[in-house]
Design a protein around this motif. Structure first.
Motif, mmCIF file in Angstrom:
data_model
loop_
_atom_site.group_PDB
_atom_site.id
_atom_site.type_symbol
_atom_site.label_atom_id
_atom_site.label_comp_id
_atom_site.label_asym_id
_atom_site.label_seq_id
_atom_site.Cartn_x
_atom_site.Cartn_y
_atom_site.Cartn_z
ATOM 1 N N ALA A 263 0.830 -1.216 0.000
ATOM 2 C CA ALA A 263 0.000 0.000 0.000
ATOM 3 C C ALA A 263 0.862 1.262 0.000
ATOM 4 O O ALA A 263 0.605 2.217 0.747
ATOM 5 C CB ALA A 263 -0.963 -0.001 1.192
ATOM 6 N N GLN A 264 1.890 1.254 -0.877
ATOM 7 C CA GLN A 264 2.824 2.373 -0.926
ATOM 8 C C GLN A 264 2.895 3.047 -2.294
ATOM 9 O O GLN A 264 3.753 3.901 -2.512
ATOM 10 C CB GLN A 264 4.221 1.872 -0.537
ATOM 11 C CG GLN A 264 4.397 1.518 0.919
ATOM 12 C CD GLN A 264 4.533 2.746 1.789
ATOM 13 O OE1 GLN A 264 5.566 3.404 1.812
ATOM 14 N NE2 GLN A 264 3.465 3.085 2.496
ATOM 15 N N SER A 265 2.014 2.690 -3.217
ATOM 16 C CA SER A 265 2.106 3.238 -4.576
ATOM 17 C C SER A 265 1.955 4.757 -4.601
ATOM 18 O O SER A 265 2.672 5.438 -5.345
ATOM 19 C CB SER A 265 1.054 2.590 -5.476
ATOM 20 O OG SER A 265 1.290 1.210 -5.618
ATOM 21 N N ILE A 266 1.041 5.295 -3.812
ATOM 22 C CA ILE A 266 0.855 6.756 -3.772
ATOM 23 C C ILE A 266 2.008 7.422 -3.032
ATOM 24 O O ILE A 266 2.507 8.473 -3.444
ATOM 25 C CB ILE A 266 -0.494 7.117 -3.117
ATOM 26 C CG1 ILE A 266 -1.652 6.550 -3.939
ATOM 27 C CG2 ILE A 266 -0.630 8.631 -2.979
ATOM 28 C CD1 ILE A 266 -1.722 7.061 -5.366
ATOM 29 N N GLU A 267 2.446 6.806 -1.939
ATOM 30 C CA GLU A 267 3.597 7.357 -1.207
ATOM 31 C C GLU A 267 4.828 7.389 -2.098
ATOM 32 O O GLU A 267 5.654 8.308 -2.010
ATOM 33 C CB GLU A 267 3.859 6.540 0.053
ATOM 34 C CG GLU A 267 4.886 7.149 1.000
ATOM 35 C CD GLU A 267 4.447 8.486 1.574
ATOM 36 O OE1 GLU A 267 5.339 9.299 1.917
ATOM 37 O OE2 GLU A 267 3.233 8.743 1.673
ATOM 38 N N PRO A 321 -6.200 3.405 -2.796
ATOM 39 C CA PRO A 321 -7.591 2.935 -2.958
ATOM 40 C C PRO A 321 -7.937 1.858 -1.935
ATOM 41 O O PRO A 321 -7.073 1.104 -1.494
ATOM 42 C CB PRO A 321 -7.613 2.375 -4.377
ATOM 43 C CG PRO A 321 -6.195 2.032 -4.678
ATOM 44 C CD PRO A 321 -5.357 3.035 -3.938
ATOM 45 N N ASN A 322 -9.209 1.807 -1.568
ATOM 46 C CA ASN A 322 -9.699 0.729 -0.689
ATOM 47 C C ASN A 322 -10.066 -0.466 -1.548
ATOM 48 O O ASN A 322 -10.808 -0.335 -2.530
ATOM 49 C CB ASN A 322 -10.927 1.211 0.093
ATOM 50 C CG ASN A 322 -10.588 2.271 1.118
ATOM 51 O OD1 ASN A 322 -9.523 2.209 1.737
ATOM 52 N ND2 ASN A 322 -11.460 3.243 1.292
ATOM 53 N N ASP A 323 -9.519 -1.632 -1.185
ATOM 54 C CA ASP A 323 -9.809 -2.863 -1.922
ATOM 55 C C ASP A 323 -9.521 -2.700 -3.411
ATOM 56 O O ASP A 323 -10.290 -3.157 -4.269
ATOM 57 C CB ASP A 323 -11.267 -3.288 -1.713
ATOM 58 C CG ASP A 323 -11.555 -3.631 -0.260
ATOM 59 O OD1 ASP A 323 -10.655 -4.179 0.410
ATOM 60 O OD2 ASP A 323 -12.670 -3.327 0.205
ATOM 61 N N PHE A 331 -10.506 8.961 -8.042
ATOM 62 C CA PHE A 331 -10.026 8.675 -9.392
ATOM 63 C C PHE A 331 -9.678 9.977 -10.108
ATOM 64 O O PHE A 331 -8.616 10.107 -10.728
ATOM 65 C CB PHE A 331 -11.106 7.913 -10.172
ATOM 66 C CG PHE A 331 -10.718 7.576 -11.588
ATOM 67 C CD1 PHE A 331 -10.112 6.362 -11.896
ATOM 68 C CD2 PHE A 331 -10.977 8.469 -12.632
ATOM 69 C CE1 PHE A 331 -9.763 6.050 -13.201
ATOM 70 C CE2 PHE A 331 -10.628 8.169 -13.934
ATOM 71 C CZ PHE A 331 -10.018 6.958 -14.215
ATOM 72 N N ASP A 332 -10.571 10.944 -10.021
ATOM 73 C CA ASP A 332 -10.363 12.231 -10.687
ATOM 74 C C ASP A 332 -9.148 12.958 -10.115
ATOM 75 O O ASP A 332 -8.398 13.619 -10.853
ATOM 76 C CB ASP A 332 -11.607 13.104 -10.551
ATOM 77 C CG ASP A 332 -12.795 12.560 -11.342
ATOM 78 O OD1 ASP A 332 -12.568 11.733 -12.257
ATOM 79 O OD2 ASP A 332 -13.934 12.965 -11.050
#
Length: 367
Positions: A263-267, A321-323, A331-332
């Motif tokens: 869960a680090q893609s955005i970070e 994102p959750n799940d 998304f936007d």
């Protein structure tokens, strides 16, 4: 900060730069100024970030070893937390694709991604299954890594193992699971330490230039560093956002994002943008921004910095994102980040004209 205004201003400045002939700019930086840029980029950005990566990787080795010795919830939590810190240290220097990190394909060994054919998963499974039917404990030594695929040597392989939802089952059923994790972590630690050490030797390539040297001039050496500033922006926009996000909400494929397991893609995106801005304007009076101002493109220089800051601000509001699925608003938000990255990329390319830099072949063109 008015993000929309910043985007509009930056786009206008970049467009104007592309339209103006080169002779309307002041003379580009001298070789002496390029040498100052090189020295500052290496001393203030490249080597400190590699030292941080090596330090965090060393801590990762310890945390993995401790978990394998204790196998408790606490030690597992600590190992996962340390992995995330180490991964962010890598994200802050990932854009440097020259020098010691390219020796022996270390860049791919540290991170083989995107893994479009799931080589990492398939080859890890093969190794673990082979170990289960073997009468002896496999030896994951230097000889093993010399022959092993890059897909099982680095952070993605370790992430896959450490964040496996069936980790406890794997540990109980396969005696080689922990030894392989420990070996991969140690291999990462050795590689990052070697990069730090070898950069001390690499410095010689930035002191003397000529036919018998790695670079013929300080400007040629600077071009390599500037490629590391400009080219990654497109890769972040395309590979790290466009591919997993898809063109519409219903077609999200977040498992194609860079670090979805942890869960680090955005970070990762935040680290990338922050580090690139540091390379652009955070290394003092000899930064690319400073040279751009000296070359007569002060407005473009400032708007690029504003674009970086606007991106950092936008990314603060974006969550994982959750799940594996966003709502439309989320998304936007990320889609807007992608568009801003494209504008930043255009601005950085436009900045090469007043600097009189020809970036040449884009490494991503061969992908």
């Amino acid at each position: 900060m008015n993000t929309a205004l910043s985007i509009k201003t930056a786009a206008s400045a970049a467009a104007l730069s592309l339209l103006l002939p080169a002779n309307l700019y002041a003379q580009g930086p001298s070789l002496e100024r390029w040498q100052a840029f090189n020295q500052s980029a290496i001393a203030e950005h490249i080597t400190p970030k590699y030292r941080q990566l090596a330090s965090q990787s060393s801590l990762l080795v310890r945390s993995i070893n401790k978990f394998c010795a204790q196998r408790s919830d606490v030690s597992l939590g600590n190992a996962k937390a340390q992995f995330k810190q180490t991964q962010q240290a890598w994200q802050q220097i990932q854009h440097i694709q020259f020098g010691p990190v390219t020796m022996l394909m270390r860049n791919f060994s540290l991170q083989y991604w995107p893994d479009k054919k799931n080589l990492g998963g398939r080859q890890l499974n093969t190794l673990l299954k082979k170990a289960m039917v073997s009468s002896t404990q496999p030896s994951y030594d230097n000889d093993f890594f010399a022959k092993a695929s890059v897909a099982v040597k680095g952070y993605p392989a370790l992430e896959r193992m450490l964040f496996d939802q069936k980790l406890l089952v794997q540990l109980h059923s396969n005696a080689s699971y922990c030894p392989l994790m420990q070996a991969i972590a140690s291999h990462i630690g050795e590689n990052t330490a070697a990069i730090v050490s070898e950069w001390q030797l690499e410095l010689a390539n930035y002191r003397e230039y000529g036919e018998d040297s790695s670079y013929q001039s300080s400007m040629e050496a600077a071009t390599e560093i500037l490629k590391a500033l400009v080219e990654p922006v497109e890769g972040i926009s395309d590979a790290k956002i466009a591919v997993p996000l898809g063109r519409q909400l219903q077609k999200m494929r977040w498992r194609k994002s860079e670090s979805w397991r942890s869960a680090q893609s955005i970070e990762n995106l935040r680290s990338n943008v922050t580090s690139l801005q540091h390379l652009y304007s955070g290394i003092g009076a000899d930064s690319a921004k400073a040279l751009l101002i000296e070359s007569g493109a002060a407005e473009l220089a400032e708007t690029i910095d504003q674009q970086f800051s606007a991106l950092a601000l936008q990314l603060r509001a974006v969550t994982e994102p959750n799940d594996m699925q966003y709502q439309q608003q989320q998304f936007d938000q990320l889609a807007q980040v992608q568009q801003q990255l494209k504008r930043l990329g255009d601005s950085l390319l436009a900045a090469m004209k007043p600097l009189q830099i020809n970036l040449g072949f884009n490494r991503r063109d061969g992908d």
